[in-house]
Design an enzyme around this catalytic site. Structure first.
Site, PDB file in Angstrom:
ATOM      1  N   GLY A   1       0.896  -1.194  -0.204  1.00  0.00           N
ATOM      2  CA  GLY A   1       0.019  -0.158   0.071  1.00  0.00           C
ATOM      3  C   GLY A   1       0.837   1.318   0.081  1.00  0.00           C
TER       4      GLY A   1
ATOM      5  N   GLU B   1      13.845  -0.526  -8.364  1.00  0.00           N
ATOM      6  CA  GLU B   1      13.166  -1.850  -8.651  1.00  0.00           C
ATOM      7  C   GLU B   1      12.654  -1.670 -10.076  1.00  0.00           C
ATOM      8  OE1 GLU B   1      12.968  -4.675  -7.517  1.00  0.00           O
ATOM      9  OE2 GLU B   1      13.632  -4.690  -5.215  1.00  0.00           O
TER      10      GLU B   1
ATOM     11  N   LYS C   1       4.006  -0.856 -10.603  1.00  0.00           N
ATOM     12  CA  LYS C   1       3.608   0.263 -10.373  1.00  0.00           C
ATOM     13  C   LYS C   1       4.977   1.114 -10.468  1.00  0.00           C
ATOM     14  CE  LYS C   1       5.113   1.327  -5.725  1.00  0.00           C
ATOM     15  NZ  LYS C   1       5.717   0.039  -5.662  1.00  0.00           N
TER      16      LYS C   1
ATOM     17  N   ALA D   1       8.223   4.752   4.050  1.00  0.00           N
ATOM     18  CA  ALA D   1       8.698   4.534   5.580  1.00  0.00           C
ATOM     19  C   ALA D   1       8.805   5.699   6.215  1.00  0.00           C
ATOM     20  CB  ALA D   1       9.919   3.606   5.638  1.00  0.00           C
TER      21      ALA D   1
ATOM     22  N   ASP E   1      -0.835   2.855  -3.948  1.00  0.00           N
ATOM     23  CA  ASP E   1       0.700   2.377  -4.278  1.00  0.00           C
ATOM     24  C   ASP E   1       1.175   3.580  -5.486  1.00  0.00           C
ATOM     25  OD1 ASP E   1       3.092   2.353  -3.369  1.00  0.00           O
ATOM     26  OD2 ASP E   1       2.841   0.146  -3.455  1.00  0.00           O
TER      27      ASP E   1
ATOM     28  N   VAL F   1      18.665   1.135  -4.798  1.00  0.00           N
ATOM     29  CA  VAL F   1      17.892   0.237  -5.670  1.00  0.00           C
ATOM     30  C   VAL F   1      16.919   0.830  -6.457  1.00  0.00           C
ATOM     31  CG1 VAL F   1      16.965  -1.833  -6.187  1.00  0.00           C
ATOM     32  CG2 VAL F   1      19.112  -1.870  -4.713  1.00  0.00           C
TER      33      VAL F   1
ATOM     34  N   SER G   1      10.015   8.691  -3.766  1.00  0.00           N
ATOM     35  CA  SER G   1      10.082   7.657  -4.720  1.00  0.00           C
ATOM     36  C   SER G   1      11.279   7.526  -5.378  1.00  0.00           C
ATOM     37  CB  SER G   1       8.970   7.530  -5.435  1.00  0.00           C
ATOM     38  OG  SER G   1       9.245   6.838  -6.605  1.00  0.00           O
ATOM     39  N   ARG G   2      12.257   6.482  -5.234  1.00  0.00           N
ATOM     40  CA  ARG G   2      13.615   6.418  -6.009  1.00  0.00           C
ATOM     41  C   ARG G   2      13.022   6.214  -7.634  1.00  0.00           C
ATOM     42  NH1 ARG G   2      15.552   1.332  -2.887  1.00  0.00           N
ATOM     43  NH2 ARG G   2      14.906   2.200  -0.759  1.00  0.00           N
ATOM     44  N   ASN G   3      12.211   5.368  -7.810  1.00  0.00           N
ATOM     45  CA  ASN G   3      11.681   5.036  -9.290  1.00  0.00           C
ATOM     46  C   ASN G   3      11.416   6.501 -10.005  1.00  0.00           C
ATOM     47  OD1 ASN G   3      11.742   2.198  -9.198  1.00  0.00           O
ATOM     48  ND2 ASN G   3      10.676   2.489  -7.291  1.00  0.00           N
TER      49      ASN G   3
END
Lengths: 256, 256
Positions: free
Chosen positions: A58, A203, A113, A62, A166, A201, A176-178
C-alpha cells in the site's frame, strides 16, 4: 523484510533452517523475480514452505510511517484468518489496515507501479504537465490490471491501496526513487547515469523487463511498459516515446 | 459548455429554441443538479430533447490543453456512434480521446472527484503527507465507485480517465480550485473565508451535499463524503475529521 527483489531468494534460503512453523512471514517487498517471473510471496513459500506468508502493501513511504503520519495499507495471505490476525496486530490510529484475499492482484499492482513511476518521472523531467501525468498513471494502471486479471487477479484490487494508492504515492512523491530515476531520464540522462545519481536500488528497472516478459507470456497489450523498455534498454528517446504513445489509434477505454 | 452546474438548466432553457436536431451537444461540465440530484447530461436532455448529447471528461485542466500539453479524455453519449464521431473529430497528437459507453459512471466520477479534492486539499493544508493523501484518494474513489455502481455504472469506469485520472489531476494540481479551497480549510479557515479567497466557483461544495443525499438515497456507505459534509456545513474540525476516518474498525478492502 524489505530487501531488493533480486536478493530475496538467497536470503530466504539462509533464513529457512531457522524458521519455525508457527511463525508468520510478512512480506513487504515489491518486485518480481527475474527469470522465473515469480511474485515474491511465491519465492518465499518455495524457500520456507513450513511458514504462513502474508503480503502487506500500500502507499506507505517508510519516511512518513516512521513520523506517525496517517497511512493505510492492505494485507493478504495464504488464508484470510492469518491476514486478519496481521490486520489486528498492526492496526492503530495512524496505521490503518484493510484485508483483501487477492494476493495476485496486490503483488502485481505493487510491483508494476514502479514501472509506471519511471514513466511519470520522465513526464516530469520532460516538463510535461499534470494532465499528461494523470493520463499516464491511469492508462498505466489499466495495463497493469489487464495483465493482473489474466494472471488470476480481481480487477477491483487494482482500484485499491496496492494498485491505485501505491501508484499515486510512487508517481507523485519525491520519496520515490523510481520517480527520481524517471525524472533524470526525462532530463536526457542515460540509464546508467540516472542509476548512479539515485544511488539506491531502482526496482522499476528490473520490473520493467519482467513485466514486458509477462505481457508476452500472457498475450496482453501493455504499450506503456513496452515503451519504457525501449527507453531503458534500446536507447529510444523519451520525447519520441511519449509522442508514440499519444498517436496510437482511438480506442475504447475498457477492455480486458 | 463549461458553466457552473447550478446555471446549466436555465442556460439550456435559453438555448433550447435555437438548437437544431442535427446538432450534437458536447457536455464538459462536472457536477450534479441541486435538489433533483440529476447528472448534467440528464438536465441537458430534459431541456433540449431534440439534440444528441455527448459527455467529454477526463484529466484536462484547460490551462494545459491550451498550451498543447498531451492530454487524454474519454467520451460517452446517447449512442456510441455519436461518441465515436466526437472521438474522431477531436482526436489529435496532443489530445487523445477514448470512448466509453458508461455515461453514468463517467459523470458520477467526474462530479464527485471534486468532493475528494476538498479532502485532499485539507490533507495538504494540515501538513499531512503523501501516504495519507494517496489513501484518501483511493478510499475516496472506492466510495464514489460504490455509489456509481448502485446507480447503474460499470465498476471499471472508475478506474479510468473520468474516475481515477480526473481525481489524480484534481487532487494534485494547483490548477484545481477545489483542492485550493480544501488547503485553506485545512489551514483552519472557515468555508466562507475559503470560498472568498479562491474567488471562483468551487463545485465540490455543492457536489458534497448532493453526494451525501445520493448516498442516503441509494443506501451506500460514503464515510469521506459524510465527513466532508460535517466539516463544510456543521463546523467539524478538519483535524478531528481525519482522526475519525482513521480510527474506524478494520475492514475488507473490496465491497459493494
Amino acid at each position: 523484510m524489505a530487501i531488493p527483489s533480486k536478493y530475496v531468494r538467497e536470503n530466504m534460503e539462509l533464513f529457512a533452517p531457522f524458521m519455525k512453523p508457527e511463525q508468520v512471514i510478512v512480506n513487504v517487498a515489491k518486485g518480481l523475480e527475474r527469470g522465473t517471473l515469480l511474485r515474491l510471496s511465491q519465492v518465499i513459500r518455495q524457500c520456507i514452505p513450513q511458514c504462513a506468508v502474508c503480503t502487506l502493501v500500500g502507499p506507505s513511504h517508510a519516511e512518513e510511517v516512521g513520523r506517525g503520519i496517517p497511512t493505510a495499507c492492505v494485507v493478504s495471505g495464504d488464508n484470510m484468518s492469518t491476514a486478519k490476525m496481521i490486520q489486528s496486530e498492526f492496526i492503530s490510529h495512524t496505521f490503518r489496515i484493510y484485508t483483501n484475499s487477492d494476493e495476485i492482484g496486490m503483488e502485481i499492482g505493487a510491483a508494476l507501479k514502479n514501472v509506471i513511476a519511471l514513466a511519470a518521472g520522465a513526464n516530469d523531467g520532460l516538463g510535461y504537465g499534470d494532465n499528461t501525468k494523470a493520463a499516464l498513471m491511469t492508462r498505466g494502471l489499466a495495463e497493469i490490471a489487464r495483465l493482473g486479471v489474466k494472471m488470476g487477479g480481481n480487477p477491483l484490487t487494482f482500484n485499491g491501496l496496492s494498485g491505485m494508492g501505491d501508484l499515486i504515492v510512487t508517481c507523485t512523491s519525491m520519496h520515490s526513487r523510481n520517480r527520481r530515476a524517471g525524472i533524470l531520464l526525462g532530463q536526457g540522462k542515460s540509464l546508467s547515469e540516472a542509476l548512479q545519481e539515485v544511488h539506491m536500488v531502482v526496482e522499476g528497472v528490473n520490473t520493467a523487463k519482467a513485466a514486458y516478459d509477462l505481457s508476452k507470456k500472457y498475450n496482453v497489450a501493455m504499450p506503456i511498459t513496452e515503451t519504457i523498455n525501449k527507453v531503458l534498454f534500446e536507447g529510444s528517446s523519451v520525447h519520441d516515446a511519449v509522442l508514440e504513445l499519444m498517436s496510437r489509434d482511438g480506442k475504447e477505454e475498457i477492455y480486458y
